[in-house]
Write a protein that holds these residues in place. Structure first.
Motif, PDB file in Angstrom:
ATOM      1  N   GLU A 268      15.365 -80.191  73.788  1.00  0.00           N
ATOM      2  CA  GLU A 268      15.739 -80.773  72.499  1.00  0.00           C
ATOM      3  C   GLU A 268      14.845 -80.257  71.376  1.00  0.00           C
ATOM      4  OE1 GLU A 268      15.575 -84.792  74.000  1.00  0.00           O
ATOM      5  OE2 GLU A 268      17.713 -85.043  73.600  1.00  0.00           O
ATOM      6  N   ASP A 269      13.555 -80.031  71.663  1.00  0.00           N
ATOM      7  CA  ASP A 269      12.661 -79.462  70.648  1.00  0.00           C
ATOM      8  C   ASP A 269      13.153 -78.078  70.234  1.00  0.00           C
ATOM      9  OD1 ASP A 269      11.056 -81.684  70.777  1.00  0.00           O
ATOM     10  OD2 ASP A 269       9.550 -80.777  72.080  1.00  0.00           O
ATOM     11  N   PHE A 271      16.228 -76.856  70.416  1.00  0.00           N
ATOM     12  CA  PHE A 271      17.474 -76.952  69.663  1.00  0.00           C
ATOM     13  C   PHE A 271      17.224 -77.452  68.238  1.00  0.00           C
ATOM     14  CE2 PHE A 271      20.262 -77.561  73.718  1.00  0.00           C
ATOM     15  CZ  PHE A 271      20.082 -76.226  74.023  1.00  0.00           C
ATOM     16  N   ARG A 272      16.351 -78.446  68.095  1.00  0.00           N
ATOM     17  CA  ARG A 272      16.041 -78.955  66.744  1.00  0.00           C
ATOM     18  C   ARG A 272      15.393 -77.877  65.890  1.00  0.00           C
ATOM     19  NH1 ARG A 272      14.778 -83.974  69.349  1.00  0.00           N
ATOM     20  NH2 ARG A 272      12.617 -83.278  69.643  1.00  0.00           N
ATOM     21  N   ARG A 273      14.511 -77.092  66.499  1.00  0.00           N
ATOM     22  CA  ARG A 273      13.834 -76.028  65.748  1.00  0.00           C
ATOM     23  C   ARG A 273      14.855 -75.027  65.194  1.00  0.00           C
ATOM     24  NH1 ARG A 273       8.690 -73.993  65.490  1.00  0.00           N
ATOM     25  NH2 ARG A 273       8.012 -75.549  67.020  1.00  0.00           N
ATOM     26  N   THR A 275      18.281 -75.356  64.854  1.00  0.00           N
ATOM     27  CA  THR A 275      19.256 -75.912  63.895  1.00  0.00           C
ATOM     28  C   THR A 275      18.589 -76.183  62.557  1.00  0.00           C
ATOM     29  OG1 THR A 275      18.894 -78.139  64.828  1.00  0.00           O
ATOM     30  CG2 THR A 275      20.787 -76.886  65.638  1.00  0.00           C
ATOM     31  N   GLY A 276      17.335 -76.618  62.559  1.00  0.00           N
ATOM     32  CA  GLY A 276      16.619 -76.791  61.300  1.00  0.00           C
ATOM     33  C   GLY A 276      16.427 -75.476  60.582  1.00  0.00           C
ATOM     34  N   ARG A 306      22.710 -82.523  76.072  1.00  0.00           N
ATOM     35  CA  ARG A 306      21.841 -82.058  74.987  1.00  0.00           C
ATOM     36  C   ARG A 306      22.481 -80.904  74.233  1.00  0.00           C
ATOM     37  NH1 ARG A 306      16.751 -81.373  78.910  1.00  0.00           N
ATOM     38  NH2 ARG A 306      18.491 -80.538  80.133  1.00  0.00           N
ATOM     39  N   LYS A 309      25.118 -82.475  71.894  1.00  0.00           N
ATOM     40  CA  LYS A 309      24.456 -83.034  70.709  1.00  0.00           C
ATOM     41  C   LYS A 309      24.029 -81.923  69.749  1.00  0.00           C
ATOM     42  CE  LYS A 309      20.483 -85.926  69.455  1.00  0.00           C
ATOM     43  NZ  LYS A 309      19.321 -86.692  70.017  1.00  0.00           N
ATOM     44  N   ALA A 310      23.506 -80.832  70.294  1.00  0.00           N
ATOM     45  CA  ALA A 310      23.045 -79.734  69.444  1.00  0.00           C
ATOM     46  C   ALA A 310      24.209 -79.018  68.770  1.00  0.00           C
ATOM     47  CB  ALA A 310      22.221 -78.748  70.263  1.00  0.00           C
ATOM     48  N   ALA A 313      24.785 -80.843  65.663  1.00  0.00           N
ATOM     49  CA  ALA A 313      23.742 -80.520  64.691  1.00  0.00           C
ATOM     50  C   ALA A 313      23.949 -79.136  64.100  1.00  0.00           C
ATOM     51  CB  ALA A 313      22.374 -80.621  65.373  1.00  0.00           C
ATOM     52  N   ALA A 317      24.439 -78.099  60.173  1.00  0.00           N
ATOM     53  CA  ALA A 317      23.560 -77.123  59.531  1.00  0.00           C
ATOM     54  C   ALA A 317      24.358 -76.006  58.866  1.00  0.00           C
ATOM     55  CB  ALA A 317      22.599 -76.531  60.565  1.00  0.00           C
TER      56      ALA A 317
END
Length: 319
Positions: A268-269, A271-273, A275-276, A306, A309-310, A313, A317
């Motif tokens: 998840e870290d 994927f968040r990195r 997509t951000g 996960r 969910k990504a 996101a 984005a």
């Protein structure tokens, strides 16, 4: 990765057997002369519910790793202070009983043995990993529903069998070996190249397979995995993370950190990195980040929640 005793089906894409953490330091710290017997516990520890559930210390950890050549060893990094940890431990213990010697559950009290937790980059509990032939495999880093935990262990057992780790501990029963499965020629070529750690050759074989069969999901997932392995080969993790912290909008630096996170089980870290990053950059940089994210979806497994969910996101984005 050593050559298996039979020709396996490709490992499921969410299981990466290559170097997620370095266990060599912990192996070197111990001079313990013998492997712990199944069912053995540390002094003062509560007895396990099965002979295939053991308490592990820093001294006995190397011997537990040795057993991973025979059966999958599931490492339960827990704390008695965590209710989530206790739930995961209970589920894993039940699974170990059901497996009846075809896996070993090794429980590690992170409060007593923080060095082992550090070796697995466990930032919190519960954290669960596995070891196959001495190679670590991240499994989970949070409480999941029981059916998801069982699915992860089931996938682990399939990967273990595919890599010749299908024995039985003393006191258990061993299933008859499955009939040898033949891989398509290009998949076999890729698998042999992976065993030789020639990731470029493996990637080339998977690309040829996709040229012949564009809908070949196994080849697509395999290509994503070996490309990740190639990118991580020789990487200096400290330098990669330092560059990522110093260059938040550098696409290459951020994608390199995301690769490390995926290999370490911090899905998840990662994927968040990315997509951000996609939300902040444009043009070729955005497309490069988007394509890398899609590749990492394949590595994790497109059916993984996960990934679902990504994907949402990613859509936010982009649009």
């Amino acid at each position: 990765m050593s050559t298996p005793n039979h020709r396996p089906s490709p490992a499921p894409s969410s299981m990466n057997l290559r170097g997620a953490v370095d266990l060599s330091a912990l192996k070197a710290r111990s001079a313990a002369p013998a492997a712990p017997a199944a069912g053995a516990t540390e002094p003062g520890a509560a007895p396990g519910p099965s002979p295939f559930v053991v308490q592990v210390s820093e001294q006995t950890f190397p011997q537990v790793v040795q057993l991973s050549a025979e059966v999958p060893v599931v490492i339960d990094l827990y704390s008695d202070a965590s209710a989530d940890s206790q739930q995961v431990s209970a589920i894993l213990a039940a699974i170990a009983v059901e497996q009846n010697g075809r896996m070993l559950l090794a429980r590690v009290d992170v409060d007593a043995y923080p060095q082992i937790a550090q070796a697995f980059a466990a930032a919190s509990v519960p954290t669960v990993a596995a070891v196959l032939k001495g190679q670590p495999v991240p499994l989970l880093d949070r409480l999941l529903p029981e059916e998801q935990i069982r699915a992860l262990v089931g996938e682990l057992m399939q990967v273990a069998a595919a890599n010749g780790v299908a024995g039985s501990l003393e006191g258990g029963t061993q299933e008859a070996p499955a009939e040898e499965a033949l891989l398509p020629p290009l998949h076999q070529e890729a698998f042999d190249a992976i065993n030789a750690e020639d990731y470029d050759a493996a990637a080339a074989a998977y690309r040829r397979a996709l040229a012949e069969q564009p809908a070949d999901a196994e080849a697509k997932a395999g290509l994503a995995q070996v490309e990740l392995m190639a990118r991580l080969r020789g990487a200096d993790a400290d330098a990669v993370r330092r560059d990522g912290a110093e260059q938040p909008d550098n696409v290459d630096a951020q994608l390199a950190v995301a690769d490390l996170d995926i290999a370490g089980g911090h899905v998840e870290d990662a994927f968040r990195r990315i997509t951000g990053l996609i939300a902040r950059v444009y043009g070729d940089d955005r497309e490069k980040a988007r394509l890398r994210l899609l590749d990492l979806f394949e590595v994790v497994g497109i059916a993984d929640p996960r990934v679902t969910k990504a994907r949402s996101a990613l859509a936010r984005a982009l649009f």
